[in-house]
Design an enzyme around this catalytic site. Structure first.
Site, PDB file in Angstrom:
ATOM      1  N   LYS A  13       0.832  -1.212   0.000  1.00  0.00           N
ATOM      2  CA  LYS A  13       0.000   0.000   0.000  1.00  0.00           C
ATOM      3  C   LYS A  13       0.867   1.263   0.000  1.00  0.00           C
ATOM      4  O   LYS A  13       0.597   2.204  -0.738  1.00  0.00           O
ATOM      5  CB  LYS A  13      -0.934   0.028   1.227  1.00  0.00           C
ATOM      6  N   ARG A  87      -8.995   1.177   9.245  1.00  0.00           N
ATOM      7  CA  ARG A  87      -8.576  -0.197   9.518  1.00  0.00           C
ATOM      8  C   ARG A  87      -9.576  -0.934  10.394  1.00  0.00           C
ATOM      9  O   ARG A  87      -9.343  -2.103  10.712  1.00  0.00           O
ATOM     10  CB  ARG A  87      -7.236  -0.160  10.269  1.00  0.00           C
ATOM     11  N   ARG A 126      11.566  -6.220   4.653  1.00  0.00           N
ATOM     12  CA  ARG A 126      11.310  -4.828   4.264  1.00  0.00           C
ATOM     13  C   ARG A 126      12.276  -3.889   4.986  1.00  0.00           C
ATOM     14  O   ARG A 126      12.580  -4.064   6.158  1.00  0.00           O
ATOM     15  CB  ARG A 126       9.871  -4.467   4.647  1.00  0.00           C
ATOM     16  N   ARG A 155      11.718  -1.747  10.573  1.00  0.00           N
ATOM     17  CA  ARG A 155      10.703  -1.248  11.507  1.00  0.00           C
ATOM     18  C   ARG A 155      10.575  -2.135  12.743  1.00  0.00           C
ATOM     19  O   ARG A 155      10.667  -3.349  12.646  1.00  0.00           O
ATOM     20  CB  ARG A 155       9.343  -1.167  10.793  1.00  0.00           C
ATOM     21  N   ARG A 166       0.019  -8.399  14.054  1.00  0.00           N
ATOM     22  CA  ARG A 166      -0.584  -7.492  13.063  1.00  0.00           C
ATOM     23  C   ARG A 166      -1.496  -8.250  12.102  1.00  0.00           C
ATOM     24  O   ARG A 166      -2.551  -7.755  11.720  1.00  0.00           O
ATOM     25  CB  ARG A 166       0.526  -6.760  12.284  1.00  0.00           C
TER      26      ARG A 166
HETATM   27  P1  AMP Z   1       1.397   0.795   8.810  1.00  0.00           P
HETATM   28  O1  AMP Z   1       2.605   1.631   8.547  1.00  0.00           O
HETATM   29  O2  AMP Z   1       0.197   1.227   8.029  1.00  0.00           O
HETATM   30  O3  AMP Z   1       1.661  -0.675   8.683  1.00  0.00           O
HETATM   31  O4  AMP Z   1       1.007   1.040  10.349  1.00  0.00           O
HETATM   32  C1  AMP Z   1       1.910   0.702  11.379  1.00  0.00           C
HETATM   33  C2  AMP Z   1       1.169   0.588  12.699  1.00  0.00           C
HETATM   34  O5  AMP Z   1       0.557   1.855  13.034  1.00  0.00           O
HETATM   35  C3  AMP Z   1       0.004  -0.409  12.713  1.00  0.00           C
HETATM   36  O6  AMP Z   1       0.438  -1.739  12.936  1.00  0.00           O
HETATM   37  C4  AMP Z   1      -0.825   0.135  13.867  1.00  0.00           C
HETATM   38  O7  AMP Z   1      -0.235  -0.187  15.106  1.00  0.00           O
HETATM   39  C5  AMP Z   1      -0.691   1.648  13.666  1.00  0.00           C
HETATM   40  N1  AMP Z   1      -1.752   2.145  12.765  1.00  0.00           N
HETATM   41  C6  AMP Z   1      -1.584   2.639  11.502  1.00  0.00           C
HETATM   42  N2  AMP Z   1      -2.767   2.978  10.970  1.00  0.00           N
HETATM   43  C7  AMP Z   1      -3.711   2.674  11.901  1.00  0.00           C
HETATM   44  C8  AMP Z   1      -5.127   2.767  11.922  1.00  0.00           C
HETATM   45  N3  AMP Z   1      -5.832   3.221  10.873  1.00  0.00           N
HETATM   46  N4  AMP Z   1      -5.755   2.376  13.053  1.00  0.00           N
HETATM   47  C9  AMP Z   1      -5.085   1.924  14.119  1.00  0.00           C
HETATM   48  N5  AMP Z   1      -3.749   1.779  14.157  1.00  0.00           N
HETATM   49  C10 AMP Z   1      -3.059   2.150  13.051  1.00  0.00           C
END
Ligand code: AMP
Length: 216
Positions: A13, A87, A126, A155, A166
């Site tokens: 994404k 989400r 990654r 990360r 996750r």
């Molecule tokens: P991402 O970079 O999109 O994979 O997000 C990394 C982490 O940020 C996720 O595993 C969640 O812990 C938090 N996070 C990101 N977006 C959301 C969301 N829309 N709702 C809740 N937690 C989020």
């Protein structure tokens, strides 16, 4: 154009959202990136979010929606691609209502489909360039040789325990959104496997369909 990129962690994404943003002059709004920036800056929001993110848990809806509300207002409710948001069903319900209140419905939801077995290897290999935000995969999309190794970040949540959590959160909280979006928006499934340029081409085709339909 107001887009949502949907899919499991590691579906690509972030990479495709960056490309879409460049191609169409959109703001790339990644809640994950916003949380990571807040953590780095050690703001109260960042300190709060960090506890959840490290463990691979979702940040509470009220915190996340508040952050998105601020950003949507800054963008005047238009020309954006959402990445990693919404989400959960409550987040999606809040977003649809909030956008309806501002007469700014979602143009399309593009879902990147990647088999589960690919996801774990994608995430564990990654790396992100801490300076540019570019996202690499050590085997399939390796960083250029002139990027110094100490700039490549693994990360904290791209480690096996957090990855498992996750994926559990994704199945429990996020996957049900597919039905939600199918009923309420133009929803396009795109094969997220293979070369990045090919995926980009499929996403572009899906969006071209939307533009044809709505004249946007
Ligand atoms: P991402 O970079 O999109 O994979 O997000 C990394 C982490 O940020 C996720 O595993 C969640 O812990 C938090 N996070 C990101 N977006 C959301 C969301 N829309 N709702 C809740 N937690 C989020």
């Amino acid at each position: 154009m107001r887009l949502v990129l949907f899919g499991p962690p590691g579906a690509g994404k972030g990479t495709q959202a960056k490309r879409l943003a460049e191609q169409h002059g959109l703001v790339h709004l990644s809640t994950g990136d916003l949380f990571r920036a807040a953590i780095k800056a050690q703001t109260p929001l960042g300190q709060d979010a960090d506890r959840y993110i490290r463990d691979g848990l979702l940040v509470p809806d009220s915190v996340t929606n508040g952050l998105v509300a601020e950003k949507l207002e800054e963008m005047d409710y238009d020309a954006f691609v959402l990445d990693g948001y919404p989400r959960t069903i409550p987040q999606a319900e809040w977003l649809m209502q909030h956008l309806a209140d501002h007469d700014a419905p979602i143009t399309a939801v593009v879902s990147l489909v990647v088999p589960e077995e690919d996801i774990v290897t994608r995430l564990s290999r990654r790396r992100t360039d801490s300076q540019t935000g570019a996202i690499y995969h050590l085997d399939f999309n390796p960083p250029p040789e002139d990027v110094p190794a100490d700039r490549l970040v693994h990360r904290t949540d791209d480690h096996p325990d957090a990855i498992r959590t996750r994926l559990g959160e994704y199945h429990r909280e996020t996957q049900p959104l597919e039905v939600f979006f199918r009923e309420r928006s133009s929803f396009f499934e795109v094969d997220g496997t293979g070369a990045l340029d090919d995926v980009q081409g499929r996403v572009a085709d899906a969006i071209a369909d939307t533009r044809g339909l709505s004249g946007i």
